[in-house]
Motif scaffolding. Structure first.
Motif, PDB file in Angstrom:
ATOM      1  N   VAL A   1      37.613  59.038  37.127  1.00  0.00           N
ATOM      2  CA  VAL A   1      36.979  59.670  38.125  1.00  0.00           C
ATOM      3  C   VAL A   1      35.840  58.837  38.574  1.00  0.00           C
ATOM      4  O   VAL A   1      35.593  58.712  39.773  1.00  0.00           O
ATOM      5  N   LEU A   2      35.011  58.304  37.844  1.00  0.00           N
ATOM      6  CA  LEU A   2      33.902  57.308  37.890  1.00  0.00           C
ATOM      7  C   LEU A   2      34.384  56.068  38.981  1.00  0.00           C
ATOM      8  O   LEU A   2      33.741  55.754  39.808  1.00  0.00           O
ATOM      9  N   ALA A   3      35.492  55.506  38.661  1.00  0.00           N
ATOM     10  CA  ALA A   3      35.966  54.478  39.474  1.00  0.00           C
ATOM     11  C   ALA A   3      36.102  54.774  40.692  1.00  0.00           C
ATOM     12  O   ALA A   3      35.997  54.088  41.886  1.00  0.00           O
ATOM     13  N   VAL A   4      37.035  56.125  40.892  1.00  0.00           N
ATOM     14  CA  VAL A   4      37.201  56.591  42.307  1.00  0.00           C
ATOM     15  C   VAL A   4      35.898  56.793  43.218  1.00  0.00           C
ATOM     16  O   VAL A   4      35.759  56.622  44.359  1.00  0.00           O
ATOM     17  N   LEU A   5      34.868  57.294  42.425  1.00  0.00           N
ATOM     18  CA  LEU A   5      33.633  57.827  42.950  1.00  0.00           C
ATOM     19  C   LEU A   5      32.894  56.315  43.348  1.00  0.00           C
ATOM     20  O   LEU A   5      32.217  56.430  44.347  1.00  0.00           O
ATOM     21  N   VAL A   6      32.869  55.263  42.675  1.00  0.00           N
ATOM     22  CA  VAL A   6      32.086  54.137  43.002  1.00  0.00           C
ATOM     23  C   VAL A   6      32.988  53.503  44.168  1.00  0.00           C
ATOM     24  O   VAL A   6      32.434  52.946  45.147  1.00  0.00           O
ATOM     25  N   TYR A   7      34.252  53.896  44.409  1.00  0.00           N
ATOM     26  CA  TYR A   7      35.125  53.294  45.202  1.00  0.00           C
ATOM     27  C   TYR A   7      34.783  54.009  46.585  1.00  0.00           C
ATOM     28  O   TYR A   7      34.523  53.357  47.738  1.00  0.00           O
ATOM     29  N   ILE A   8      34.696  55.102  46.603  1.00  0.00           N
ATOM     30  CA  ILE A   8      34.210  56.291  47.904  1.00  0.00           C
ATOM     31  C   ILE A   8      32.929  55.881  48.056  1.00  0.00           C
ATOM     32  O   ILE A   8      32.488  55.818  49.637  1.00  0.00           O
ATOM     33  N   GLN A   9      31.929  55.512  47.409  1.00  0.00           N
ATOM     34  CA  GLN A   9      30.489  54.994  47.758  1.00  0.00           C
ATOM     35  C   GLN A   9      30.655  53.963  48.702  1.00  0.00           C
ATOM     36  O   GLN A   9      29.757  53.546  49.505  1.00  0.00           O
ATOM     37  N   ILE A  10      31.619  52.986  48.051  1.00  0.00           N
ATOM     38  CA  ILE A  10      31.378  51.495  48.894  1.00  0.00           C
ATOM     39  C   ILE A  10      32.084  51.972  50.336  1.00  0.00           C
ATOM     40  O   ILE A  10      31.446  51.353  51.296  1.00  0.00           O
ATOM     41  N   LEU A  11      33.027  52.734  50.441  1.00  0.00           N
ATOM     42  CA  LEU A  11      33.531  52.988  51.705  1.00  0.00           C
ATOM     43  C   LEU A  11      32.470  53.748  52.570  1.00  0.00           C
ATOM     44  O   LEU A  11      32.474  53.402  53.667  1.00  0.00           O
ATOM     45  N   LEU A  12      31.715  54.685  51.910  1.00  0.00           N
ATOM     46  CA  LEU A  12      30.735  55.065  52.772  1.00  0.00           C
ATOM     47  C   LEU A  12      29.544  54.272  53.074  1.00  0.00           C
ATOM     48  O   LEU A  12      29.003  54.302  54.074  1.00  0.00           O
ATOM     49  N   GLY A  13      29.195  53.367  52.194  1.00  0.00           N
ATOM     50  CA  GLY A  13      28.589  52.065  52.512  1.00  0.00           C
ATOM     51  C   GLY A  13      29.195  51.163  53.758  1.00  0.00           C
ATOM     52  O   GLY A  13      28.157  50.958  54.513  1.00  0.00           O
ATOM     53  N   ALA A  14      30.321  51.070  53.816  1.00  0.00           N
ATOM     54  CA  ALA A  14      30.984  50.174  54.966  1.00  0.00           C
ATOM     55  C   ALA A  14      30.636  51.203  56.416  1.00  0.00           C
ATOM     56  O   ALA A  14      30.558  50.516  57.331  1.00  0.00           O
ATOM     57  N   LEU A  15      30.572  52.432  56.317  1.00  0.00           N
ATOM     58  CA  LEU A  15      30.314  53.068  57.707  1.00  0.00           C
ATOM     59  C   LEU A  15      28.881  52.765  57.966  1.00  0.00           C
ATOM     60  O   LEU A  15      28.773  52.983  59.069  1.00  0.00           O
TER      61      LEU A  15
ATOM     62  N   ALA B   1      30.069  44.964  44.320  1.00  0.00           N
ATOM     63  CA  ALA B   1      31.538  44.064  43.858  1.00  0.00           C
ATOM     64  C   ALA B   1      31.254  44.245  42.332  1.00  0.00           C
ATOM     65  O   ALA B   1      32.225  44.520  41.895  1.00  0.00           O
ATOM     66  N   LEU B   2      29.998  43.918  41.590  1.00  0.00           N
ATOM     67  CA  LEU B   2      30.078  43.828  40.546  1.00  0.00           C
ATOM     68  C   LEU B   2      30.078  45.123  39.977  1.00  0.00           C
ATOM     69  O   LEU B   2      30.573  45.485  38.629  1.00  0.00           O
ATOM     70  N   VAL B   3      29.332  46.151  40.336  1.00  0.00           N
ATOM     71  CA  VAL B   3      29.579  47.677  39.789  1.00  0.00           C
ATOM     72  C   VAL B   3      30.941  48.320  39.713  1.00  0.00           C
ATOM     73  O   VAL B   3      31.597  48.702  38.602  1.00  0.00           O
ATOM     74  N   PHE B   4      31.743  47.790  40.997  1.00  0.00           N
ATOM     75  CA  PHE B   4      33.112  48.283  41.023  1.00  0.00           C
ATOM     76  C   PHE B   4      33.828  47.379  39.823  1.00  0.00           C
ATOM     77  O   PHE B   4      34.927  47.954  39.434  1.00  0.00           O
ATOM     78  N   GLY B   5      33.636  46.230  39.679  1.00  0.00           N
ATOM     79  CA  GLY B   5      34.303  45.597  38.796  1.00  0.00           C
ATOM     80  C   GLY B   5      34.039  46.040  37.215  1.00  0.00           C
ATOM     81  O   GLY B   5      34.935  46.043  36.603  1.00  0.00           O
ATOM     82  N   LEU B   6      32.888  46.498  37.019  1.00  0.00           N
ATOM     83  CA  LEU B   6      32.379  47.323  35.908  1.00  0.00           C
ATOM     84  C   LEU B   6      33.405  48.616  35.604  1.00  0.00           C
ATOM     85  O   LEU B   6      33.800  48.832  34.556  1.00  0.00           O
ATOM     86  N   ALA B   7      33.188  49.373  36.750  1.00  0.00           N
ATOM     87  CA  ALA B   7      34.031  50.429  36.975  1.00  0.00           C
ATOM     88  C   ALA B   7      35.694  50.298  36.471  1.00  0.00           C
ATOM     89  O   ALA B   7      36.350  51.005  35.612  1.00  0.00           O
ATOM     90  N   THR B   8      35.880  49.061  36.968  1.00  0.00           N
ATOM     91  CA  THR B   8      37.516  48.834  36.892  1.00  0.00           C
ATOM     92  C   THR B   8      37.532  48.525  35.259  1.00  0.00           C
ATOM     93  O   THR B   8      38.590  48.653  34.743  1.00  0.00           O
ATOM     94  N   GLY B   9      36.721  47.592  34.561  1.00  0.00           N
ATOM     95  CA  GLY B   9      36.807  47.196  33.465  1.00  0.00           C
ATOM     96  C   GLY B   9      36.618  48.427  32.436  1.00  0.00           C
ATOM     97  O   GLY B   9      37.347  48.395  31.437  1.00  0.00           O
TER      98      GLY B   9
END
Length: 340
Positions: free
Chosen positions: A198-212, A324-332
């Motif tokens: 769930v946290l990895a998905v939330l971080v990814y969605i936040q990245i997409l929102l940041g892209a907008l 990117a680093l936070v998403f890497g941590l979420a992936t790890g």
């Protein structure tokens, strides 16, 4: 464990390619922040690897740029030297894309030929190679949106391009961890694998929102915090339709990104609390939970600083790299939780 199950050289190769993707994400952020992304108006995957080599070549490229709306409406009167400055950013971004393709494709073939590639990862690596090619096509699809009727690329296309880049980054890290450690011996139990997902998905969605936010240049307005234009809820949030609100309303995309950050900070507080109070029995999971929670807090603080400073280049790039680093941590964290 047999060579067919794990390979440290393959893992190191995948981690190095992930580092190149991270560099490409940062340079891509620079092309956006310097308004350089439309300076190359053609897609030439092979011949475009060479930059202009003569004054005649530079003049030709400049004339092509003068034909698009961004020059005519935003940069009219730009000098050739100024054009060269933005051209080099975009050329560097595309060059890194080509370098990533070569750095992945050639060693992959070598590992296949020498039978060093774990058999269970061959299909994944072919999929990664295909996604890398797709990313190049999506990059041109994004650029093309700004060459005829717009003065910048379409925000939703930027979101797609950046989203795939981050997905590739996570997939490279995950596959590298698989190559380094070998297959599952047992799966993690309890709720932590689900929480980590769930946290990895939330971080990814936040990245997409940041892209907008980036695609709408929304970070250059409403630069106060914690209010937005002096209000808790911004004026003119709604657009003419649901899609116009979600993807193109400047107050909406910035408000949504802020709300996503607050939600992630609440989750980060829970992670840090669980790690500090010993509510996580596995040491690797506890360490990753603490690292991810701390990373989210640091990224949120950096985001506020970047916003209130009106997005200077250095802070904007730092914010994108930290994402990117936070998403890497979420992936790890997800990988460790599934194996703990």
């Amino acid at each position: 464990m047999s060579i067919s199950e794990r390979s440290r050289p393959v893992a190191i190769w995948l981690f190095l390619v992930a580092a190149l993707v991270l560099a490409m994400v940062v340079v891509g952020g620079a092309t956006r922040l310097t308004n350089s992304g439309l300076s190359i108006t053609e897609w030439k995957p092979v011949t475009g690897a060479l930059p202009p080599l003569s004054e005649a070549d530079w003049a030709s490229e400049f004339q092509k740029y003068k034909a698009i709306p961004q020059y005519q409406q935003v940069n009219r009167g730009m000098s050739l030297d100024a054009f060269k400055a933005i051209y080099w950013w975009e050329w560097g971004h595309r060059f890194l894309g080509r370098l990533v393709g070569v750095a992945f494709g050639l060693p992959f073939l070598v590992f296949l030929f020498t039978r060093q590639m774990p058999k269970r990862l061959v299909g994944r690596c072919w999929a990664l190679l295909a996604l890398g090619g797709l990313q190049g096509a999506i990059g041109w699809w994004m650029v093309a949106s700004g060459l005829s009727e717009r003065v910048s690329v379409a925000p939703e296309r930027l979101m797609t391009h950046l989203g795939l880049a981050f997905f590739l980054l996570a997939a490279l890290l995950w596959t590298g961890l698989e190559a380094w450690n070998g297959p599952f011996r047992r799966r993690g139990r309890g709720a932590w694998p689900q929480i980590a997902l769930v946290l990895a998905v939330l971080v990814y969605i936040q990245i997409l929102l940041g892209a907008l936010v980036a695609g709408n240049d929304a970070g250059y307005v409403l630069n106060d915090w914690p209010l937005m234009g002096g209000r808790l809820f911004p004026q003119d949030y709604a657009g003419q339709s649901l899609w116009a609100t979600f993807a193109h309303s400047i107050p909406a995309v910035q408000f949504n990104h802020r709300m996503g950050a607050y939600l992630l900070c609440l989750c980060a507080a829970g992670l840090v609390y669980a790690a500090v109070t010993g509510r996580v029995s596995s040491t690797p999971v506890r360490r990753m939970a603490f690292a991810l929670g701390l990373g989210v807090f640091c990224q949120a603080g950096l985001g506020i600083w970047t916003l209130m400073s009106a997005i200077p280049l250095d802070l904007g790039l730092a914010h994108q790299a930290a994402a990117a680093l936070v998403f890497g941590l979420a992936t790890g964290f997800l990988w460790v939780a599934r194996r703990a």
